[in-house]
Design a protein around this motif. Structure first.
Motif, PDB file in Angstrom:
ATOM      1  N   VAL A  17       0.894  -1.136   0.068  1.00  0.00           N
ATOM      2  CA  VAL A  17       0.021  -0.063  -0.031  1.00  0.00           C
ATOM      3  C   VAL A  17       0.976   0.868   0.021  1.00  0.00           C
ATOM      4  CG1 VAL A  17      -1.738   1.195   1.232  1.00  0.00           C
ATOM      5  CG2 VAL A  17      -1.872  -1.215   1.369  1.00  0.00           C
ATOM      6  N   ARG A  18       0.748   1.868  -0.774  1.00  0.00           N
ATOM      7  CA  ARG A  18       1.492   3.370  -0.903  1.00  0.00           C
ATOM      8  C   ARG A  18       0.569   4.625  -1.226  1.00  0.00           C
ATOM      9  NH1 ARG A  18       4.605   0.004   0.259  1.00  0.00           N
ATOM     10  NH2 ARG A  18       6.779  -0.719  -0.495  1.00  0.00           N
ATOM     11  N   VAL A  19       1.024   5.661  -0.651  1.00  0.00           N
ATOM     12  CA  VAL A  19       0.447   7.108  -0.734  1.00  0.00           C
ATOM     13  C   VAL A  19       1.155   7.543  -1.994  1.00  0.00           C
ATOM     14  CG1 VAL A  19       0.742   9.367  -0.048  1.00  0.00           C
ATOM     15  CG2 VAL A  19      -0.055   7.544   1.561  1.00  0.00           C
ATOM     16  N   VAL A  20       0.175   8.216  -2.804  1.00  0.00           N
ATOM     17  CA  VAL A  20       0.763   8.822  -4.193  1.00  0.00           C
ATOM     18  C   VAL A  20       0.257  10.288  -3.739  1.00  0.00           C
ATOM     19  CG1 VAL A  20       0.735   9.323  -6.517  1.00  0.00           C
ATOM     20  CG2 VAL A  20       0.453   6.874  -5.609  1.00  0.00           C
ATOM     21  N   ASP A  78       4.870   9.444  10.001  1.00  0.00           N
ATOM     22  CA  ASP A  78       4.673   9.209  11.388  1.00  0.00           C
ATOM     23  C   ASP A  78       3.317   8.540  11.520  1.00  0.00           C
ATOM     24  OD1 ASP A  78       6.441  11.101  12.163  1.00  0.00           O
ATOM     25  OD2 ASP A  78       5.369  12.591  12.866  1.00  0.00           O
ATOM     26  N   ARG A  79       2.474   8.203  10.698  1.00  0.00           N
ATOM     27  CA  ARG A  79       1.241   7.165  10.973  1.00  0.00           C
ATOM     28  C   ARG A  79       1.611   6.143  10.123  1.00  0.00           C
ATOM     29  NH1 ARG A  79      -4.112  11.044  10.445  1.00  0.00           N
ATOM     30  NH2 ARG A  79      -3.175  12.930  11.318  1.00  0.00           N
ATOM     31  N   GLY A  80       2.796   5.705   9.747  1.00  0.00           N
ATOM     32  CA  GLY A  80       3.202   4.415   9.230  1.00  0.00           C
ATOM     33  C   GLY A  80       3.192   4.005   7.792  1.00  0.00           C
ATOM     34  N   MET A  81       2.563   5.166   7.189  1.00  0.00           N
ATOM     35  CA  MET A  81       2.414   4.881   5.783  1.00  0.00           C
ATOM     36  C   MET A  81       3.737   5.218   5.032  1.00  0.00           C
ATOM     37  SD  MET A  81      -1.361   6.644   5.447  1.00  0.00           S
ATOM     38  CE  MET A  81      -1.303   7.651   6.589  1.00  0.00           C
ATOM     39  N   GLU A  82       3.657   4.607   3.805  1.00  0.00           N
ATOM     40  CA  GLU A  82       5.053   4.651   2.922  1.00  0.00           C
ATOM     41  C   GLU A  82       4.549   5.404   1.728  1.00  0.00           C
ATOM     42  OE1 GLU A  82       7.907   1.303   1.888  1.00  0.00           O
ATOM     43  OE2 GLU A  82       6.687   0.267   3.408  1.00  0.00           O
ATOM     44  N   ALA A  83       5.193   6.189   1.013  1.00  0.00           N
ATOM     45  CA  ALA A  83       4.958   7.174  -0.036  1.00  0.00           C
ATOM     46  C   ALA A  83       5.860   6.544  -1.147  1.00  0.00           C
ATOM     47  CB  ALA A  83       4.872   8.499   0.387  1.00  0.00           C
ATOM     48  N   MET A  84       5.166   6.747  -2.368  1.00  0.00           N
ATOM     49  CA  MET A  84       5.922   6.650  -3.907  1.00  0.00           C
ATOM     50  C   MET A  84       6.922   7.882  -3.834  1.00  0.00           C
ATOM     51  SD  MET A  84       4.638   3.764  -5.090  1.00  0.00           S
ATOM     52  CE  MET A  84       5.356   3.750  -6.700  1.00  0.00           C
ATOM     53  N   ILE A 109       6.374   1.708  -9.911  1.00  0.00           N
ATOM     54  CA  ILE A 109       5.756   0.655  -9.854  1.00  0.00           C
ATOM     55  C   ILE A 109       6.403  -0.825 -10.178  1.00  0.00           C
ATOM     56  CG2 ILE A 109       3.252  -0.360 -10.008  1.00  0.00           C
ATOM     57  CD1 ILE A 109       2.274   2.372 -10.321  1.00  0.00           C
ATOM     58  N   ALA A 110       6.746  -0.461 -11.342  1.00  0.00           N
ATOM     59  CA  ALA A 110       7.597  -1.792 -12.094  1.00  0.00           C
ATOM     60  C   ALA A 110       8.773  -2.119 -11.329  1.00  0.00           C
ATOM     61  CB  ALA A 110       7.952  -1.595 -13.397  1.00  0.00           C
ATOM     62  N   GLU A 111       9.330  -1.177 -10.746  1.00  0.00           N
ATOM     63  CA  GLU A 111      10.518  -1.639  -9.847  1.00  0.00           C
ATOM     64  C   GLU A 111      10.167  -2.192  -8.760  1.00  0.00           C
ATOM     65  OE1 GLU A 111      12.688   2.089 -10.034  1.00  0.00           O
ATOM     66  OE2 GLU A 111      13.486   1.451 -11.906  1.00  0.00           O
ATOM     67  N   MET A 112       9.012  -2.003  -8.126  1.00  0.00           N
ATOM     68  CA  MET A 112       8.520  -2.721  -6.803  1.00  0.00           C
ATOM     69  C   MET A 112       8.064  -4.167  -7.134  1.00  0.00           C
ATOM     70  SD  MET A 112       5.795   0.212  -5.492  1.00  0.00           S
ATOM     71  CE  MET A 112       5.090  -0.811  -4.212  1.00  0.00           C
TER      72      MET A 112
END
Ligand SMILES: Nc1ncnc2c1ncn2[C@@H]1O[C@H](COP(=O)(O)OP(=O)(O)OP(=O)(O)O)[C@@H](O)[C@H]1O
Ligand SMILES: [Mg+2]
Length: 218
Positions: free
Chosen positions: A137-140, A160-166, A202-205
């Motif tokens: 799950v990623r923030v954009v 801080d809320r534990g989310m990862e972003a692109m 996204i492809a690299e992920m």
């Protein structure tokens, strides 16, 4: 095949715009993309019918009990399925998240966007547990204004809320608004480059396994 779902319970955060940019960039590279629109407004499916200029199989599905089976059916025929959802909490969003290989949460630079992103993130984590699959799950960030204090503050809150972003962000650009009138996904300029970079990231992920030659996306 791969299923990418755009989700956030915040309305107007950029779900449909991100869906359009990904659909356009992957289609342009010659891969087969299909779209499922679960939003009763039908913005994404209307766009494909009326003005995108791309021949892309698309379905508007308003009966949430059909989302997963339709997504799996389309996934047998196409490389990528892009699912768009409505900007509100709904059963449809849960099913669209539950069958995804990647969930993208668009976030603009506002408190409401961050709060709704967190709720959507928790829904996605819970759907992952329910299906016993680890779904990234990623923030954009969309409508993003780089080098501002506001951007820094929002990035910190998200982290801080534990989310990862692109790392790829869709900047605040007129080109994205023009897309709503012309229907044409920007190919060139900053917006065109950001769409391609997002697909490449996204492809690299590993979320676009059909895309072997990553250089094509650069
Ligand atoms: N990077 C950007 N720069 C400028 N405008 C943007 C950007 N991203 C999105 N927008 C604009 O923000 C508005 C909302 O975007 P969009 O329709 O993609 O959001 P949404 O999350 O799909 O909304 P809804 O919840 O209503 O379905 C649109 O007018 C769109 O053109
Ligand atoms: Mg939308």
């Amino acid at each position: 095949m791969s299923i990418i779902t755009m989700a956030t319970t915040k309305g107007g955060a950029g779900k449909t715009t991100v869906a359009q940019m990904i659909t356009g960039a992957v289609h342009r590279q010659g891969y087969s993309v299909a779209v499922i629109d679960t939003d009763p407004n039908g913005t994404l499916s209307n766009w494909l019918t009326a003005s995108s200029g791309m021949a892309i199989e698309h379905k508007q599905i308003l009966d949430e009990s059909k989302i997963v089976s339709e997504a799996r059916k389309l996934a047998r025929k196409h490389d990528l399925i892009v699912i768009d959802t409505a900007g509100a909490r709904s059963q449809a969003t849960i099913f669209a998240i539950g069958c995804a290989d990647l969930v993208l949460i668009p976030v603009q630079l506002s408190q409401g966007d961050v709060d709704e992103a967190e709720k959507t993130f928790k829904l996605a984590k819970s759907a992952s547990q329910m299906t016993d699959r680890k779904v990234p799950v990623r923030v954009v960030y969309t409508d993003y204004t780089p080098k501002t204090k506001l951007a820094k503050k929002v990035r910190k809150e998200i982290s801080d809320r534990g989310m990862e972003a692109m790392s790829t962000r869709l900047h605040h650009l007129v080109a994205y608004k023009e897309l709503t009138f012309s229907g044409k996904v920007p190919k060139k300029g900053t917006a065109g480059a950001q769409g391609q970079l997002l697909v490449q990231e996204i492809a690299e992920m590993g979320c676009l396994p059909f895309m072997r030659n990553l250089k094509q996306a650069s």
